[in-house]
Scaffold this motif. Structure first.
Motif, PDB file in Angstrom:
ATOM      1  N   GLU A   1       0.829  -1.200   0.000  1.00 22.19           N
ATOM      2  CA  GLU A   1       0.000   0.000   0.000  1.00 22.19           C
ATOM      3  C   GLU A   1       0.869   1.258   0.000  1.00 22.19           C
ATOM      4  OE1 GLU A   1      -2.704  -0.139   3.272  1.00 22.19           O
ATOM      5  OE2 GLU A   1      -4.177  -1.311   2.141  1.00 22.19           O
ATOM      6  N   HIS A   2       0.439   2.226  -0.779  1.00 26.35           N
ATOM      7  CA  HIS A   2       1.207   3.477  -0.901  1.00 26.35           C
ATOM      8  C   HIS A   2       0.261   4.666  -0.754  1.00 26.35           C
ATOM      9  CE1 HIS A   2       4.964   1.547  -2.383  1.00 26.35           C
ATOM     10  NE2 HIS A   2       4.097   0.640  -2.842  1.00 26.35           N
ATOM     11  N   PHE A   3       0.766   5.720  -0.125  1.00 28.32           N
ATOM     12  CA  PHE A   3      -0.045   6.885   0.173  1.00 28.32           C
ATOM     13  C   PHE A   3       0.594   8.143  -0.408  1.00 28.32           C
ATOM     14  CE2 PHE A   3      -0.175   3.834   3.624  1.00 28.32           C
ATOM     15  CZ  PHE A   3      -1.543   3.598   3.766  1.00 28.32           C
ATOM     16  N   SER A   4      -0.261   9.128  -0.674  1.00 30.84           N
ATOM     17  CA  SER A   4       0.221  10.475  -1.009  1.00 30.84           C
ATOM     18  C   SER A   4       0.098  11.350   0.225  1.00 30.84           C
ATOM     19  CB  SER A   4      -0.604  11.076  -2.156  1.00 30.84           C
ATOM     20  OG  SER A   4      -0.382  10.401  -3.362  1.00 30.84           O
ATOM     21  N   GLN A   5       0.811  12.466   0.203  1.00 28.59           N
ATOM     22  CA  GLN A   5       0.659  13.504   1.217  1.00 28.59           C
ATOM     23  C   GLN A   5       0.426  14.836   0.507  1.00 28.59           C
ATOM     24  OE1 GLN A   5       4.298  13.079   3.600  1.00 28.59           O
ATOM     25  NE2 GLN A   5       3.022  12.342   5.284  1.00 28.59           N
ATOM     26  N   ILE A   6      -0.529  15.629   1.023  1.00 26.55           N
ATOM     27  CA  ILE A   6      -0.885  16.895   0.379  1.00 26.55           C
ATOM     28  C   ILE A   6      -0.880  18.001   1.428  1.00 26.55           C
ATOM     29  CG2 ILE A   6      -2.603  18.134  -0.998  1.00 26.55           C
ATOM     30  CD1 ILE A   6      -3.729  15.451  -1.867  1.00 26.55           C
ATOM     31  N   VAL A   7      -0.160  19.068   1.140  1.00 31.94           N
ATOM     32  CA  VAL A   7      -0.140  20.263   1.984  1.00 31.94           C
ATOM     33  C   VAL A   7      -0.500  21.449   1.099  1.00 31.94           C
ATOM     34  CG1 VAL A   7       1.244  21.794   3.422  1.00 31.94           C
ATOM     35  CG2 VAL A   7       1.602  19.309   3.534  1.00 31.94           C
ATOM     36  N   VAL A   8      -1.452  22.284   1.561  1.00 26.07           N
ATOM     37  CA  VAL A   8      -1.855  23.487   0.839  1.00 26.07           C
ATOM     38  C   VAL A   8      -1.298  24.693   1.574  1.00 26.07           C
ATOM     39  CG1 VAL A   8      -3.796  24.896   0.048  1.00 26.07           C
ATOM     40  CG2 VAL A   8      -3.951  22.396  -0.011  1.00 26.07           C
ATOM     41  N   THR A   9      -0.664  25.587   0.822  1.00 27.17           N
ATOM     42  CA  THR A   9      -0.179  26.838   1.400  1.00 27.17           C
ATOM     43  C   THR A   9      -0.848  28.010   0.706  1.00 27.17           C
ATOM     44  OG1 THR A   9       1.693  26.988  -0.138  1.00 27.17           O
ATOM     45  CG2 THR A   9       2.059  25.832   1.955  1.00 27.17           C
ATOM     46  N   ALA A  10      -1.013  29.096   1.437  1.00 28.89           N
ATOM     47  CA  ALA A  10      -1.509  30.356   0.882  1.00 28.89           C
ATOM     48  C   ALA A  10      -0.548  31.449   1.324  1.00 28.89           C
ATOM     49  CB  ALA A  10      -2.919  30.657   1.369  1.00 28.89           C
ATOM     50  N   ARG A  11      -0.016  32.163   0.349  1.00 26.82           N
ATOM     51  CA  ARG A  11       1.002  33.180   0.613  1.00 26.82           C
ATOM     52  C   ARG A  11       2.153  32.607   1.433  1.00 26.82           C
ATOM     53  NH1 ARG A  11      -2.235  38.965   1.301  1.00 26.82           N
ATOM     54  NH2 ARG A  11      -2.962  39.000  -0.852  1.00 26.82           N
ATOM     55  N   GLY A  12       2.520  31.377   1.094  1.00 24.26           N
ATOM     56  CA  GLY A  12       3.695  30.749   1.674  1.00 24.26           C
ATOM     57  C   GLY A  12       3.496  30.075   3.010  1.00 24.26           C
ATOM     58  N   GLU A  13       2.300  30.156   3.592  1.00 21.62           N
ATOM     59  CA  GLU A  13       2.071  29.554   4.894  1.00 21.62           C
ATOM     60  C   GLU A  13       1.041  28.443   4.775  1.00 21.62           C
ATOM     61  OE1 GLU A  13       1.817  32.274   8.289  1.00 21.62           O
ATOM     62  OE2 GLU A  13       1.954  33.902   6.840  1.00 21.62           O
ATOM     63  N   ALA A  14       1.283  27.344   5.473  1.00 23.18           N
ATOM     64  CA  ALA A  14       0.398  26.191   5.399  1.00 23.18           C
ATOM     65  C   ALA A  14      -0.984  26.541   5.937  1.00 23.18           C
ATOM     66  CB  ALA A  14       0.982  25.025   6.185  1.00 23.18           C
ATOM     67  N   VAL A  15      -2.017  26.180   5.170  1.00 27.58           N
ATOM     68  CA  VAL A  15      -3.386  26.415   5.615  1.00 27.58           C
ATOM     69  C   VAL A  15      -4.163  25.109   5.763  1.00 27.58           C
ATOM     70  CG1 VAL A  15      -3.555  28.743   4.701  1.00 27.58           C
ATOM     71  CG2 VAL A  15      -4.140  26.807   3.230  1.00 27.58           C
ATOM     72  N   SER A  16      -3.603  24.001   5.230  1.00 29.79           N
ATOM     73  CA  SER A  16      -4.262  22.708   5.398  1.00 29.79           C
ATOM     74  C   SER A  16      -3.277  21.599   5.071  1.00 29.79           C
ATOM     75  CB  SER A  16      -5.496  22.600   4.500  1.00 29.79           C
ATOM     76  OG  SER A  16      -6.217  21.424   4.784  1.00 29.79           O
ATOM     77  N   ASP A  17      -3.376  20.503   5.839  1.00 27.89           N
ATOM     78  CA  ASP A  17      -2.499  19.349   5.652  1.00 27.89           C
ATOM     79  C   ASP A  17      -3.372  18.103   5.702  1.00 27.89           C
ATOM     80  OD1 ASP A  17      -0.692  17.304   5.698  1.00 27.89           O
ATOM     81  OD2 ASP A  17       0.631  18.218   7.191  1.00 27.89           O
ATOM     82  N   ALA A  18      -3.426  17.385   4.570  1.00 25.94           N
ATOM     83  CA  ALA A  18      -4.306  16.215   4.508  1.00 25.94           C
ATOM     84  C   ALA A  18      -3.666  14.973   5.102  1.00 25.94           C
ATOM     85  CB  ALA A  18      -4.694  15.936   3.063  1.00 25.94           C
ATOM     86  N   GLY A  19      -2.392  15.049   5.428  1.00 21.65           N
ATOM     87  CA  GLY A  19      -1.724  13.847   5.931  1.00 21.65           C
ATOM     88  C   GLY A  19      -1.621  12.803   4.827  1.00 21.65           C
ATOM     89  N   THR A  20      -1.713  11.540   5.221  1.00 20.98           N
ATOM     90  CA  THR A  20      -1.647  10.466   4.213  1.00 20.98           C
ATOM     91  C   THR A  20      -3.023  10.275   3.600  1.00 20.98           C
ATOM     92  OG1 THR A  20      -2.033   8.833   5.948  1.00 20.98           O
ATOM     93  CG2 THR A  20       0.253   9.291   5.359  1.00 20.98           C
ATOM     94  N   ILE A  21      -3.045  10.161   2.282  1.00 22.62           N
ATOM     95  CA  ILE A  21      -4.327  10.161   1.570  1.00 22.62           C
ATOM     96  C   ILE A  21      -4.146   9.468   0.230  1.00 22.62           C
ATOM     97  CG2 ILE A  21      -4.042  12.334   0.292  1.00 22.62           C
ATOM     98  CD1 ILE A  21      -6.875  13.098   1.223  1.00 22.62           C
ATOM     99  N   ALA A  22      -5.253   9.085  -0.411  1.00 25.57           N
ATOM    100  CA  ALA A  22      -5.268   8.472  -1.752  1.00 25.57           C
ATOM    101  C   ALA A  22      -4.432   7.202  -1.776  1.00 25.57           C
ATOM    102  CB  ALA A  22      -4.775   9.475  -2.801  1.00 25.57           C
TER     103      ALA A  22
END
Length: 835
Positions: free
Chosen positions: A464-485
């Motif tokens: 099993e393999h996972f992705s990790q997704i982090v969203v930033t706005a103006r260079g600062e993290a606003v959401s982190d999905a952790g391991t996903i998909a």
């Protein structure tokens, strides 16, 4: 232009003190952003390709700017170049590859707009010229609240603004307070003056910008509400901009007025651009491009983009989002054409306010495409569907204000949701009661969405393999999905390369040829396009005398029907007029009737003749028929040729159910036609336009034998005959085409505006061709062409006094000097020499 720029610079220095709206904190954004992701297939062999999709939701009411998505692929996985697609709220914004750092893919998305957190319902009221009538104003606002619910948008017009104006009119202040008192959101169109024919453009741009600022600054604002102000209206129409639309000039006004209003420094004030008319004298996309080129600051001048997506008679499921719209200019989401152009200039994530939209009673602009005329019943259903199933689901739509609640003056009454002039004189139309009663106004909130799609190759490590997704706005993290998909890589060797299977070449179907059936009994089948839904209210038709332009008689029908009537006399030497009606029973029954207006007597009539028209050869009458039954069966369209000599000088239209041997008037019938619409006759024979088959055929009027068939892309619709050939409209390509009797194309002319030609009139004596078509949703236009070359000699444009609304038929007097145009207002008289 230099003078205009100098005038802008004359705006007082306080305008330069614009106070920007504060940006939200990172913590605020973090609470609003969520992430979901998926992968397909969920299990693959090593080195096989998978498809990833991620959706970033903005649930808040603040834009997330400079958004980047950092997507870490599983170990061993590799991105497939050229596979990325980023879209915001359904609109593709880029296909650029992400930047890569090892397994980390970084996608740049620009601005992810705020979600929709409040009501998107609204309506255009029509208080504008009666704002001092308190009772009338309160009636309109009470009905707006009842119809669209709390927090709905109410749009109206404040016009007559001119340079030097220091304060809003007292009745404007009272109107805004009355809107707030009812818990509604005001949207105000700021407008100058008109002279009856056109809206006068502002020559003092700086002075008009200052006047707009003074009016807005003097209007009430309340906490918890916004004040939306729209700068002008449909400036791509000549009649809205002093007689000559000019993108650069309007751009100067938009930039100066928006800057001046923003300088008030109140974040409760939201600036909207002047929405563009579909079609128009300058196409909306062209207008935007020319405006951005001339005045680049207009790209960022407005806060919320205003648009006018009128759908004509396209149902809501005919739209760009679904990929079902062949003609994108007239749909409930036609604003996407403009939003895409704005994105090409670098502003993405645009939210829209539909400042005007809706269905006009009697509109049949796309009848040639197969859609029914707008009736009380189907427009009510369309409005319910548009609000409930489409606009509600599109996050970019922040508000919708259909046109219009009630125009007691009657000029635009075909758009009315209520007829009458007040609480004691009101008639609620069906769209009002259905939208009021059937649409849940409480379900409005919807997150804005950023969607990412790309492909990648699996690695060679099983499990099993996972992705990790982090969203930033103006260079600062606003959401982190952790391991996903999660995706499972199966152990084993890579699959063998598949050998492509040869594709079989399909055998073309034989070309259909119409057949002569002089004695066959017509089959009863439902018309697949000409279906009409019942009216919920009584209708009437007016018979007009073209000789002295007076109403001769008004015929009231006691049944629940739709009336369709022609302006051409059946016989130019007699006072006879043709009226066509469609009854509203479960089957399709059509009645065509001939009246003598001098006696108001019915001379002849019959059911199921769909349309009737005199040919050049007046010894014959040509009748297009379609069946009336709802039983499923093949098409049964016909064109009947009737011999007038056997009718004892009265026009008799036989019922479809009559057996052929019992019908002495019938000479021939050409069966099997594929949605036949227009026809004409000349020395070459009988010409028939098969609209859905994209061709015109020529048949022998004596035997029905096929002589020629001519391919015409664009759905040939109206046909008019000359001695040497025919003229044909092709609304699918907005063209008029001339064809000689040998079937050769002589010329093709493309119309401006929306096009969609509705009627042709050939003036053989003057060698002119008159073409009636749509300039914009609410305005018709007439082009006068040289019949030999197709050159457009001049145009008869609409005015505010004479909009040529729903113009559908043309007639010419004997001297060739006066046009009679059938419109929503009745028969309009136009003296050609005046144009």
């Amino acid at each position: 232009m230099k003078l205009i720029r100098c005038l802008i610079l004359a705006i007082p220095l306080f305008v330069l003190a614009f106070v920007a709206m504060p940006d939200a904190t990172v913590a605020d954004r973090a609470q609003a952003i969520t992430i979901t992701a998926s992968v397909s297939p969920a299990a693959v062999n090593i080195l096989e390709m998978v498809s990833y999709e991620g959706i970033i939701h903005n649930h808040g009411d603040v834009d997330a700017r400079d958004v980047q998505i950092h997507w870490t692929l599983p170990e061993g996985f590799s991105y497939q170049p050229g596979s990325a697609q980023l879209s915001i709220n359904g609109m593709l914004i880029t296909t650029a590859d992400p930047s890569t750092d090892g397994r980390v893919l970084t996608f740049s998305a620009g601005t992810l707009p705020a979600g929709r957190t409040g009501s998107f319902f609204g309506i255009n009221t029509f208080v504008q010229d009666a704002c001092e009538d308190t009772q009338y104003r309160n009636w309109q606002l009470d009905r707006a609240l009842e119809l669209m619910g709390p927090r709905a948008f109410v749009k109206d017009v404040f016009h007559g603004i001119a340079p030097g104006m220091q304060n809003p009119k007292p009745c404007w202040v009272a109107f805004i307070d009355a809107v707030y008192d009812r818990g509604l959101q005001p949207v105000i169109r700021l407008q100058g003056k008109h002279n009856g024919d056109v809206w006068e453009k502002p020559y003092d741009i700086g002075g008009m910008a200052r006047a707009f600022r003074s009016v807005v600054e003097g209007l009430p604002r309340r906490d918890g509400f916004k004040l939306y102000v729209q700068i002008w209206n449909e400036p791509n129409l000549n009649l809205e901009w002093g007689g000559a639309a000019n993108p650069a000039e309007y751009g100067e006004l938009l930039a100066a007025a928006a800057f001046a209003i923003h300088s008030i420094g109140d974040p409760r004030i939201v600036v909207l651009n002047g929405p563009l008319s579909p079609g128009g004298n300058i196409d909306p996309v062209t207008f935007l491009r020319q405006m951005f080129e001339a005045v680049p600051s207009t790209l960022w001048a407005w806060d919320l983009y205003a648009a006018h997506p009128y759908p004509a008679n396209h149902p809501p499921n005919y739209n760009i989002h679904n990929g079902t719209a062949k003609h994108r200019a007239l749909t409930i989401d036609a604003y996407l054409n403009e939003v895409e152009e704005i994105a090409r200039w670098g502003r993405t994530g645009v939210r829209v306010f539909l400042s005007e939209t809706g269905y006009e009673l009697g509109n049949s602009a796309f009848k040639w495409e197969g859609f029914p005329t707008i009736t009380e019943s189907n427009r009510a259903d369309y409005m319910v569907s548009a609000f409930d199933s489409y606009w509600r689901q599109w996050p970019e739509v922040m508000g919708v204000a259909p046109y219009q609640l009630s125009d007691r003056g009657g000029a635009w009454s075909t758009w009315n949701w209520i007829d009458g002039g007040g609480a004691h004189d009101e008639r609620l139309r069906l769209q009002y009661t259905k939208v009021r009663d059937k649409v849940d106004k409480s379900r409005s909130a919807l997150a804005s969405q950023l969607r990412i799609r790309f492909q990648a190759y699996a690695g060679q490590i099983g499990g099993e393999h996972f992705s990790q997704i982090v969203v930033t706005a103006r260079g600062e993290a606003v959401s982190d999905a952790g391991t996903i998909a999660t995706v499972t890589v199966l152990n084993g060797t890579p699959p063998p390369t598949a050998t492509p299977t040869p594709t079989e070449t399909a055998t073309p179907s034989p070309t259909w040829t119409p057949t002569l059936t002089p004695t066959a009994t017509p089959i009863h089948c439902p018309g697949d396009i000409d279906t009409y839904e019942p009216n919920e209210s009584h209708s009437e038709a007016r018979l007009m005398s073209l000789d002295d332009f007076r109403i001769e008689a008004t015929l009231h029908n006691l049944e629940d029907v739709d009336w369709f009537y022609f302006t051409r006399p059946v016989n130019a030497q007699e006072s006879r007029y043709l009226i066509q009606t469609v009854t509203a029973d479960p089957g399709l029954r059509v009645r065509s009737e001939v009246y003598d207006v001098t006696t108001n007597a019915l001379l002849a009539g019959g059911e199921d003749a769909f349309a009737v028209e005199m040919g050049v050869n007046i010894a014959h009458f040509y009748v297009r028929t379609s069946s009336a039954s709802l039983a499923p069966c093949p098409r049964a369209y016909q064109l009947r040729v009737l011999d007038l000599a056997t009718l004892d000088k009265l026009l008799y239209l036989p019922h479809l159910a009559r057996d052929a041997e019992d019908d002495p008037t019938r000479r021939i019938a050409v069966d099997g036609l594929d949605r036949r619409d227009g026809w004409a006759i000349n020395a070459a024979g009988l010409w028939i336009a098969e609209t859905s088959a994209d061709r015109v055929i020529l048949v022998d009027p004596e035997s029905g034998a096929l002589r020629k068939q001519i391919a015409i892309p664009g759905s040939p619709f109206v046909v008019r005959a000359a001695e040497t050939g025919i003229f044909v409209t092709a609304p699918g390509t907005n063209q008029v085409i001339a064809i000689d009797n040998e079937g050769r194309f002589r010329w093709q002319t493309t119309l401006d505006g929306l096009g969609l030609p509705q009627d042709l009139l050939y003036d053989a004596a003057a060698g002119r061709l008159f073409v009636l078509y749509f300039l914009a949703p609410r305005y018709g236009q007439i082009a006068i062409l040289d019949a030999d070359s197709g050159e457009i000699l001049t145009r008869i444009e609409p005015t505010l006094r004479r909009p040529l609304q729903l113009a559908s038929a043309l007639s010419l007097d004997e001297n060739g000097q006066t046009l009679w145009v059938h419109t929503a207002a009745g028969i309009e008289r136009i003296v050609i020499s005046d144009h």
